[in-house]
Design an enzyme around this catalytic site. Structure first.
Site, mmCIF file in Angstrom:
data_model
loop_
_atom_site.group_PDB
_atom_site.id
_atom_site.type_symbol
_atom_site.label_atom_id
_atom_site.label_comp_id
_atom_site.label_asym_id
_atom_site.label_seq_id
_atom_site.Cartn_x
_atom_site.Cartn_y
_atom_site.Cartn_z
ATOM 1 N N HIS A 1 35.556 -33.769 0.324
ATOM 2 C CA HIS A 1 35.845 -32.463 0.936
ATOM 3 C C HIS A 1 34.610 -31.551 0.860
ATOM 4 O O HIS A 1 34.297 -30.840 1.805
ATOM 5 C CB HIS A 1 37.000 -31.757 0.206
ATOM 6 C CG HIS A 1 38.325 -32.446 0.306
ATOM 7 N ND1 HIS A 1 39.068 -32.788 -0.789
ATOM 8 C CD2 HIS A 1 39.040 -32.847 1.385
ATOM 9 C CE1 HIS A 1 40.194 -33.372 -0.392
ATOM 10 N NE2 HIS A 1 40.194 -33.423 0.917
ATOM 11 N N LYS B 1 54.315 -33.881 0.919
ATOM 12 C CA LYS B 1 53.605 -34.331 -0.284
ATOM 13 C C LYS B 1 54.104 -33.510 -1.465
ATOM 14 O O LYS B 1 54.408 -32.344 -1.331
ATOM 15 C CB LYS B 1 52.094 -34.101 -0.131
ATOM 16 C CG LYS B 1 51.454 -34.964 0.935
ATOM 17 C CD LYS B 1 49.962 -34.686 1.016
ATOM 18 C CE LYS B 1 49.283 -35.636 1.981
ATOM 19 N NZ LYS B 1 47.844 -35.340 2.132
ATOM 20 N N ARG C 1 37.638 -39.896 8.041
ATOM 21 C CA ARG C 1 37.052 -40.922 7.168
ATOM 22 C C ARG C 1 36.980 -42.282 7.838
ATOM 23 O O ARG C 1 36.079 -43.036 7.632
ATOM 24 C CB ARG C 1 37.861 -41.049 5.873
ATOM 25 C CG ARG C 1 37.754 -39.848 4.980
ATOM 26 C CD ARG C 1 38.809 -39.877 3.918
ATOM 27 N NE ARG C 1 40.125 -39.850 4.532
ATOM 28 C CZ ARG C 1 41.247 -40.026 3.899
ATOM 29 N NH1 ARG C 1 41.242 -40.255 2.613
ATOM 30 N NH2 ARG C 1 42.394 -39.978 4.542
ATOM 31 N N SER D 1 42.409 -37.689 -2.216
ATOM 32 C CA SER D 1 42.927 -36.969 -3.383
ATOM 33 C C SER D 1 43.922 -37.841 -4.141
ATOM 34 O O SER D 1 43.958 -37.823 -5.378
ATOM 35 C CB SER D 1 43.591 -35.666 -2.937
ATOM 36 O OG SER D 1 42.649 -34.854 -2.286
HETATM 37 N N1 COA Z 1 36.945 -36.638 1.785
HETATM 38 C C1 COA Z 1 37.891 -37.102 0.973
HETATM 39 N N2 COA Z 1 39.193 -37.112 1.276
HETATM 40 C C2 COA Z 1 39.530 -36.629 2.472
HETATM 41 C C3 COA Z 1 38.607 -36.134 3.386
HETATM 42 C C4 COA Z 1 37.259 -36.146 3.001
HETATM 43 N N3 COA Z 1 36.297 -35.692 3.783
HETATM 44 N N4 COA Z 1 39.242 -35.726 4.486
HETATM 45 C C5 COA Z 1 40.539 -35.952 4.280
HETATM 46 N N5 COA Z 1 40.707 -36.501 3.069
HETATM 47 C C6 COA Z 1 41.956 -36.948 2.483
HETATM 48 C C7 COA Z 1 42.610 -35.930 1.604
HETATM 49 O O1 COA Z 1 42.156 -36.026 0.289
HETATM 50 C C8 COA Z 1 44.054 -36.318 1.740
HETATM 51 O O2 COA Z 1 44.322 -37.338 0.807
HETATM 52 P P1 COA Z 1 45.786 -37.561 0.211
HETATM 53 O O3 COA Z 1 46.648 -37.948 1.375
HETATM 54 O O4 COA Z 1 45.561 -38.627 -0.760
HETATM 55 O O5 COA Z 1 46.202 -36.240 -0.396
HETATM 56 C C9 COA Z 1 44.157 -36.880 3.154
HETATM 57 O O6 COA Z 1 42.844 -37.152 3.544
HETATM 58 C C10 COA Z 1 44.709 -35.959 4.212
HETATM 59 O O7 COA Z 1 44.694 -34.679 3.727
HETATM 60 P P2 COA Z 1 44.437 -33.323 4.465
HETATM 61 O O8 COA Z 1 43.293 -33.430 5.405
HETATM 62 O O9 COA Z 1 44.371 -32.333 3.396
HETATM 63 O O10 COA Z 1 45.694 -33.175 5.389
HETATM 64 P P3 COA Z 1 47.202 -33.082 5.072
HETATM 65 O O11 COA Z 1 47.834 -34.171 5.829
HETATM 66 O O12 COA Z 1 47.520 -33.022 3.626
HETATM 67 O O13 COA Z 1 47.528 -31.696 5.777
HETATM 68 C C11 COA Z 1 47.440 -29.356 6.190
HETATM 69 C C12 COA Z 1 47.306 -30.480 5.165
HETATM 70 C C13 COA Z 1 47.537 -28.060 5.432
HETATM 71 C C14 COA Z 1 46.203 -29.361 7.069
HETATM 72 C C15 COA Z 1 48.680 -29.614 7.105
HETATM 73 O O14 COA Z 1 49.793 -29.953 6.315
HETATM 74 C C16 COA Z 1 49.032 -28.396 7.945
HETATM 75 O O15 COA Z 1 48.396 -28.121 8.956
HETATM 76 N N6 COA Z 1 50.084 -27.638 7.527
HETATM 77 C C17 COA Z 1 50.576 -26.466 8.234
HETATM 78 C C18 COA Z 1 51.793 -26.773 9.116
HETATM 79 C C19 COA Z 1 51.337 -27.084 10.504
HETATM 80 O O16 COA Z 1 50.778 -26.245 11.186
HETATM 81 N N7 COA Z 1 51.548 -28.345 10.933
HETATM 82 C C20 COA Z 1 51.056 -28.797 12.219
HETATM 83 C C21 COA Z 1 52.015 -28.590 13.340
HETATM 84 S S1 COA Z 1 53.512 -29.487 13.113
#
Ligand code: COA
Length: 159
Positions: free
Chosen positions: A16, A40, A89, A127
């Site tokens: 990140h 989650k 990724r 994560s």
């Molecule tokens: N390096 C390491 N890990 C990475 C990464 C990077 N560059 N990019 C993504 N990841 C990993 C994260 O660690 C995470 O791992 P995990 O699944 O083991 O926790 C995974 O990729 C995806 O995580 P993230 O990018 O944080 O997305 P998310 O699916 O958890 O979504 C929000 C989080 C907040 C963006 C999303 O839930 C959201 O938009 N919520 C608001 C509601 C909404 O508007 N929804 C859309 C319309 S329905």
């Protein structure tokens, strides 16, 4: 231009941080926004996640770290962001991210989603992997910022 980098950041990893550093170079202001993915069950509270990101990046003139509830599209509009930036990724991230980008575009047509390729050394990182390693007493050196390593291990290994 204001960009929003949203995520669960449970916890923030070096992958990140790689995106945060690079994204901050291509915009006037980067807002790192900790959201809650209801499907989650986070190990860290939103406040803890915000704190860990702040600690990891230190004081940075054009980076703000905050949290949001509700829809990402609404939050992005509220803060005046032109686009959302997300890290990719691998191909496996693509389908989900593509769906999210289209949904957000439907909700807020003027909001763009930009994708930045994660640096290759972090392409295997997530994560969940960090949490699993820490819970089982493995070494998370190099996976997360040094300054938050003890905090992560402390929280996860005493469960
Ligand atoms: N390096 C390491 N890990 C990475 C990464 C990077 N560059 N990019 C993504 N990841 C990993 C994260 O660690 C995470 O791992 P995990 O699944 O083991 O926790 C995974 O990729 C995806 O995580 P993230 O990018 O944080 O997305 P998310 O699916 O958890 O979504 C929000 C989080 C907040 C963006 C999303 O839930 C959201 O938009 N919520 C608001 C509601 C909404 O508007 N929804 C859309 C319309 S329905």
């Amino acid at each position: 231009m204001i960009l929003v980098y949203p995520g669960s950041f449970d916890p923030v990893t070096n992958g990140h941080l790689d995106i945060i550093e690079r994204a901050a170079c291509i915009c006037d202001k980067l807002i790192v926004a900790v959201g809650n993915n209801e499907s989650k069950r986070p190990a860290f509270t939103v406040e803890e996640r915000v704190e860990m990101i702040r600690e990891s990046i230190g004081e940075r003139e054009n980076i703000e770290v905050t949290s949001f509830t509700g829809l990402l599209a609404d939050f992005a509009k509220k803060v005046g962001a032109r686009a959302v930036i997300k890290g990719l990724r691998a191909m496996s991230d693509f389908e989900y991210e593509f769906q999210m980008a289209l949904l957000n575009k439907k909700l807020e047509p003027e909001l763009e989603t930009l994708f930045m390729m994660t640096s290759v050394q972090y392409s295997f990182l997530s994560s969940s992997a960090v949490k699993e390693i820490a819970r089982n007493g493995g070494c998370i050196d190099g996976l997360v910022p040094d300054c938050i390593k003890d905090r992560i291990e402390g929280k996860l290994t005493c469960r």
